[in-house]
Design an enzyme around this catalytic site. Structure first.
Site, PDB file in Angstrom:
ATOM      1  N   GLU A 253       0.819  -1.333   0.092  1.00 36.29           N
ATOM      2  CA  GLU A 253       0.102  -0.188   0.108  1.00 36.29           C
ATOM      3  C   GLU A 253       0.811   1.234   0.137  1.00 36.29           C
ATOM      4  OE1 GLU A 253      -3.560   0.104   2.674  1.00 36.29           O
ATOM      5  OE2 GLU A 253      -3.185   2.131   3.027  1.00 36.29           O
TER       6      GLU A 253
ATOM      7  N   ASP B  99       0.024   5.140   0.771  1.00 35.73           N
ATOM      8  CA  ASP B  99      -1.069   5.603   1.507  1.00 35.73           C
ATOM      9  C   ASP B  99      -0.960   7.128   1.570  1.00 35.73           C
ATOM     10  OD1 ASP B  99      -3.357   5.647   2.911  1.00 35.73           O
ATOM     11  OD2 ASP B  99      -2.312   4.947   4.688  1.00 35.73           O
TER      12      ASP B  99
ATOM     13  N   GLU C 176      -3.331   9.774   3.710  1.00 32.23           N
ATOM     14  CA  GLU C 176      -4.505  10.172   4.561  1.00 32.23           C
ATOM     15  C   GLU C 176      -4.753  11.479   5.016  1.00 32.23           C
ATOM     16  OE1 GLU C 176      -6.079   5.910   6.835  1.00 32.23           O
ATOM     17  OE2 GLU C 176      -4.275   7.034   7.888  1.00 32.23           O
TER      18      GLU C 176
END
Length: 273
Positions: free
Chosen positions: A101, A103, A105
């Protein structure tokens, strides 16, 4: 400002002109996967929105998988008091126990306070490589491009073409690197007020719901053997820009958290640019 060397930047610009990197019809490229109608594709596929209310968030995923590439999209984040909300935007493989992953956020905050951009890299199901940043603009006022340049040698997290973070392949030093699992692009908006804003001290104000994030202009250049940029490095100007981001906008780096790693930092932390 160039991100890669001048030759690589010229190649990418030429591919845009030739249509090899193109803005998509979001209805063709993405599926709304959850949210019971809270995710919408609008304006004949030009705009996608995800909404969170007290009952549920929402999410989407790409129809295609990618193994290496220059993959990006424009986002406009939840405006106003977004405390407690998280807008996740990431590439991930599909087998969860050994997933890779890359990522982003975006952790909301009270009005007037900056979003926190949380980044992480998972390889074979293991993450714990967090770096966090504030941005040098208000990400709720307009659309900005958040992209990942993923090659066999490096991962670059970028914002409007400015490198935010680099994760290089250091397999010779025992650091695993994601290179064998194709990934889809995902995004979701959800409530995480138990931890997201100021360590969970600030809760979601549901009187302000619904909370909506917006998306447009997806692109994915995934050519492999014919793309010279797949082996390019950051040029000196871009590397200095990366240092500028770290000096002025980084608020957490796992490679400096001695309390978390009392027996020594992970090996990639000693290979600094």
């Amino acid at each position: 400002m160039a991100i890669l060397s001048r030759s690589a930047t010229s190649i990418i610009a030429m591919m845009i002109i030739m249509g090899q990197i193109s803005c998509s019809n979001l209805a063709r490229d993405f599926d709304i996967t959850w949210g019971n109608g809270r995710g919408k594709i609008l304006n004949n596929g030009e705009l996608l929105t995800l909404t969170l209310d007290r009952d549920s968030g929402s999410g989407f995923q790409s129809k295609n998988r990618f193994l290496f590439g220059n993959i990006g999209m424009q986002l406009k984040l939840v405006p106003g008091n977004s405390a407690g909300t998280v807008t996740a935007y990431y590439l991930s493989s599909e087998r969860w126990d050994t997933h890779d992953e890359i990522d982003f956020e975006f952790l909301g905050n009270v009005s007037g306070q900056p979003y926190t951009v949380h980044t992480n890299v998972y390889v074979a199901g293991k993450g714990e490589r967090e770096q966090q940043f504030h941005l040098w603009f208000d990400p709720t006022k307009d659309f900005h491009t958040y992209s990942v340049l993923w090659t066999p040698r490096t991962i670059l997290f970028m914002v409007d073409g400015t490198p935010l973070r680099e994760f290089r392949s250091l397999e010779s030093k025992g650091v695993p690197f994601p290179k064998s699992q194709a990934m889809k692009l995902y995004s979701s908006i959800w409530n995480a007020d138990q931890w997201a804003t100021q360590g969970g001290r600030v809760k979601t104000d549901w009187t302000l719901a619904p909370f909506t994030a917006s998306y447009r202009n997806f692109y994915a250049d995934t050519c492999r053997a014919g793309c010279r940029w797949m082996s390019e490095e950051l040029d000196p100007t871009a590397r200095e820009k990366l240092r500028w981001v770290r000096r002025n906008f980084m608020i957490y780096d796992y490679c400096t958290d001695a309390k978390r790693f009392p027996r020594g930092f992970p090996p990639e932390c000693y290979a600094r640019f």
